[in-house]
Scaffold this motif. Structure first.
Motif, PDB file in Angstrom:
ATOM      1  N   GLY A 274      -8.418   5.304   4.241  1.00 40.12           N
ATOM      2  CA  GLY A 274      -8.864   3.922   4.338  1.00 40.12           C
ATOM      3  C   GLY A 274     -10.182   3.816   5.066  1.00 40.12           C
ATOM      4  N   GLU A 275     -10.615   2.599   5.303  1.00 40.18           N
ATOM      5  CA  GLU A 275     -11.862   2.334   6.028  1.00 40.18           C
ATOM      6  C   GLU A 275     -11.585   1.364   7.164  1.00 40.18           C
ATOM      7  OE1 GLU A 275     -15.207   1.164   3.595  1.00 40.18           O
ATOM      8  OE2 GLU A 275     -14.286   2.085   1.823  1.00 40.18           O
TER       9      GLU A 275
ATOM     10  N   ILE B 227      -9.919  -3.548   8.310  1.00 47.43           N
ATOM     11  CA  ILE B 227      -9.347  -2.335   7.716  1.00 47.43           C
ATOM     12  C   ILE B 227      -9.177  -2.567   6.216  1.00 47.43           C
ATOM     13  CG2 ILE B 227      -7.285  -0.879   7.595  1.00 47.43           C
ATOM     14  CD1 ILE B 227      -6.891  -1.403  10.581  1.00 47.43           C
ATOM     15  N   LYS B 228      -9.544  -1.567   5.432  1.00 50.40           N
ATOM     16  CA  LYS B 228      -9.383  -1.663   3.985  1.00 50.40           C
ATOM     17  C   LYS B 228      -8.560  -0.481   3.487  1.00 50.40           C
ATOM     18  CE  LYS B 228     -12.963  -1.241   1.104  1.00 50.40           C
ATOM     19  NZ  LYS B 228     -14.168  -1.600   0.327  1.00 50.40           N
ATOM     20  N   LEU B 229      -7.466  -0.782   2.789  1.00 45.46           N
ATOM     21  CA  LEU B 229      -6.570   0.239   2.252  1.00 45.46           C
ATOM     22  C   LEU B 229      -6.376   0.000   0.760  1.00 45.46           C
ATOM     23  CD1 LEU B 229      -3.837   0.069   5.034  1.00 45.46           C
ATOM     24  CD2 LEU B 229      -5.513   1.913   4.758  1.00 45.46           C
TER      25      LEU B 229
ATOM     26  N   VAL C 263       0.858  -1.183   0.000  1.00 47.35           N
ATOM     27  CA  VAL C 263       0.000   0.000   0.000  1.00 47.35           C
ATOM     28  C   VAL C 263       0.891   1.229   0.000  1.00 47.35           C
ATOM     29  CG1 VAL C 263      -1.884  -1.157   1.248  1.00 47.35           C
ATOM     30  CG2 VAL C 263      -0.140   0.107   2.526  1.00 47.35           C
TER      31      VAL C 263
ATOM     32  N   ILE D 259      -5.985   5.620  10.085  1.00 44.09           N
ATOM     33  CA  ILE D 259      -6.613   5.017   8.902  1.00 44.09           C
ATOM     34  C   ILE D 259      -7.325   6.078   8.073  1.00 44.09           C
ATOM     35  CG2 ILE D 259      -8.321   3.345   8.093  1.00 44.09           C
ATOM     36  CD1 ILE D 259      -5.721   2.165   9.298  1.00 44.09           C
TER      37      ILE D 259
ATOM     38  N   HIS E 283      -5.044   7.959   5.889  1.00 44.10           N
ATOM     39  CA  HIS E 283      -4.633   7.189   4.713  1.00 44.10           C
ATOM     40  C   HIS E 283      -5.806   6.935   3.761  1.00 44.10           C
ATOM     41  CE1 HIS E 283      -1.100   6.326   7.250  1.00 44.10           C
ATOM     42  NE2 HIS E 283      -0.486   6.046   6.122  1.00 44.10           N
TER      43      HIS E 283
ATOM     44  N   HIS F  89      -7.864  -3.458  -3.396  1.00 45.50           N
ATOM     45  CA  HIS F  89      -7.668  -3.104  -1.996  1.00 45.50           C
ATOM     46  C   HIS F  89      -7.031  -4.242  -1.209  1.00 45.50           C
ATOM     47  CE1 HIS F  89     -10.697  -0.094  -3.163  1.00 45.50           C
ATOM     48  NE2 HIS F  89     -10.188   0.648  -2.195  1.00 45.50           N
TER      49      HIS F  89
END
Length: 409
Positions: A380-381, A396-398, A288, A375, A378, A326
Motif C-alpha cells: 500500500g501507500e 493510506i491507499k490499499l 481489501v 502498509i 501490504h 483502491h
C-alpha cells in the motif's frame, strides 16, 4: 575476486572522485534552480520555464546513472543511461507505487537501500541492481537530500553478475547491518536513559519523603515512566517481529469493521483527553486483501498517535472512500502538527519530530515506523500532510477486492 577488485580499484579511483564532484555540483545547481523556479513561477515567464525544462532534459541525458525520488522513494526522474543499462523506463518506474522493489527484490537489499536513501550520505555504496531482463548488475550509488526533501542519486556500472548473491557485495551488506545495529543500540540507549533517570530520581525522593501525599506523587511518576519503558520495549519487539516476518495471513478484510473496533477500543483514551473521534466511513467497497491483525495494529497505532498529539477539545476524523480500484483511508486531526523539515523523517525509526512534539507525549518514536512497515508489507501507500498549529492528515491507499471475492483469490 581479489585480483578483479585490485584491477578495478586504480582504474576507477579517478572516476569515483569525478562522480563525487559532479554529485555535489548537481546538488548545488538543483537548489539554485529550484529557487529560480519559485521566482519564475511568480513572474509566469514561459521562456524561463523552458530553461528549466531544458535542464531536466539535460539531466536525463547525462552519461552517468542518475535518478531523483521523493521522500517516499517514488520515482520522479530516471535518466536515459539508467534505462539503457537496466531496461526500466522512466514511465514504468513513475507508475509503480514501490519502484525499489523492482530494482531490489531481495528484502535485505531493499532495506539496506532504503536506509541509505533515508540517510542520504554522499558516499558510494556497492549494490546489486536487478535489470528488467532479470540479470543483476553490480553498481555503485551515492545519494544526497535536496532542499525540497527529495533525494538525488548518482551512480556508475561495474559489471553484470551471474547470480543475485555474490561475495563482492557481502562486505557492504554486512557493513549496512552493523550500521543498523549501531544506530539501534544508540537510539535504544538514548530512549531508555530518560525514563530510567526519572525513576532513579523519584525513588531517591520517595525514600526520603515523609509526607504521604507527596510520596504518592513520586510513586505515580514512577508508574508512568515504567509504562513508557514497557511501551518502548513492546514496540521494539514488534518492529523486530515485522522485520523478520516474510508472510502475511491474507484474507478478505472489511476495513470498516476494523475501524469501528478501534474506535470502540480507543474511546476511553480519547475521552480522557477530551478529544472527539468522528467516523465518516463512506467507501462503497471497504474490502481489501490483508492480514486483519496487522492492519488492525497499523490503524490502531495511527489513531492512537493522532490522539496523543491532539490537544484537549480537539478532534480526529477518520474517513474512507473508494477511488478507482483502491480504498483510501484518511486520519485527520486538529493537533499540534509537524514542521515541514520533519515530515520527510517521521517514518524513520526512533524519530520524534521537534522538541515540542516529542515532549508532548514522550512516545517511543516507533509507532509510525510500525505503521509504514505494515502498509509496505501490504503493498500500500501512506502519505502525510501537516501544518504546525493546524493539524495532520495521514492518507493510506490499499488495493480493493470484490465484496464477495474468495479469501484465497
Amino acid at each position: 575476486m581479489h585480483n578483479e577488485c585490485g584491477a578495478f580499484g586504480m582504474s576507477n579511483a579517478n572516476k569515483l572522485a569525478t562522480l563525487q564532484h559532479e554529485l555535489e555540483q548537481l546538488r548545488k545547481e538543483n537548489a539554485h534552480l529550484r529557487t529560480e523556479l519559485d521566482n519564475l513561477r511568480k513572474k509566469q515567464s514561459p521562456t524561463s520555464l523552458n530553461t528549466l525544462t531544458q535542464f531536466q532534459d539535460l539531466l536525463r541525458s547525462l552519461p552517468v546513472l542518475f535518478f531523483v525520488c521523493d521522500p517516499q522513494c517514488r520515482c520522479l526522474l530516471w535518466n536515459e543511461a539508467c534505462h539503457e543499462l537496466l531496461g526500466w523506463t522512466e514511465e514504468e518506474l513513475k507508475s509503480h507505487p514501490k519502484p525499489l522493489t523492482l530494482l531490489y527484490p531481495d528484502i535485505m537489499d531493499y532495506q539496506a537501500v532504503q536506509m541509505r536513501l533515508e540517510q542520504a550520505e554522499r558516499r558510494f555504496y556497492r549494490c546489486l541492481v536487478r535489470s528488467q531482463s532479470g540479470a543483476y548488475r553490480l553498481q555503485k550509488w551515492a545519494y544526497c537530500r535536496l532542499p525540497d526533501g527529495n533525494i538525488l542519486g548518482i551512480g556508475y556500472d561495474i559489471a553484470e553478475m551471474d547470480r543475485p548473491a555474490t561475495d563482492i557485495v557481502a562486505a557492504d551488506l554486512e557493513e549496512t547491518r552493523v550500521q543498523l545495529l549501531q544506530q539501534l543500540i544508540g537510539d535504544i540507549t538514548h530512549d531508555l536513559k530518560t525514563p530510567l533517570s526519572i525513576i532513579n530520581t523519584k525513588v531517591f525522593l520517595l525514600e526520603r519523603e515523609p509526607d504521604a501525599s507527596r510520596r504518592q506523587i513520586h510513586a505515580t511518576a514512577i508508574i508512568e515512566q515504567v509504562r513508557r519503558l514497557t511501551e518502548l520495549i513492546d514496540n521494539m519487539m514488534e518492529m523486530v517481529r515485522l522485520d523478520s516476518q516474510t508472510n502475511l495471513k491474507l484474507e478478505r478484510c472489511n476495513v470498516h469493521t476494523l475501524l469501528l473496533e478501534i474506535d470502540e477500543g480507543l474511546r476511553n483514551m480519547a475521552e480522557e483527553k477530551r478529544v472527539g473521534i468522528n467516523l465518516e466511513l463512506n467507501a462503497d467497497n471497504p474490502y481489501v486483501r490483508a492480514d486483519p491483525k496487522e492492519l488492525h495494529r497499523a490503524f490502531m497505532n495511527l489513531i492512537r498517535n493522532a490522539i496523543s498529539y491532539t490537544p484537549e477539545n480537539g478532534s480526529i476524523t477518520v474517513r474512507t472512500r473508494s477511488v478507482n480500484a483502491h480504498l483510501v483511508i484518511m486520519v485527520e486531526d486538529t493537533g499540534i502538527g509537524i514542521s515541514e523539515d520533519d515530515i520527510p523523517h517521521i517514518f524513520t525509526r526512533f524519530f520524534r519530530a521537534d522538541t515540542a512534539r516529542s515532549s508532548y507525549t514522550g512516545g517511543s518514536g516507533l509507532g509510525l515506523s510500525i505503521v509504514k512497515r505494515i502498509i509496505d508489507m501490504h503493498h500500500g501507500e501512506i502519505d502525510v500532510q501537516s501544518a504546525v498549529g493546524i493539524g495532520t492528515t495521514f492518507t493510506i491507499k490499499l488495493a480493493s477486492v470484490y465484496r464477495h471475492a474468495n479469501a484465497a483469490d
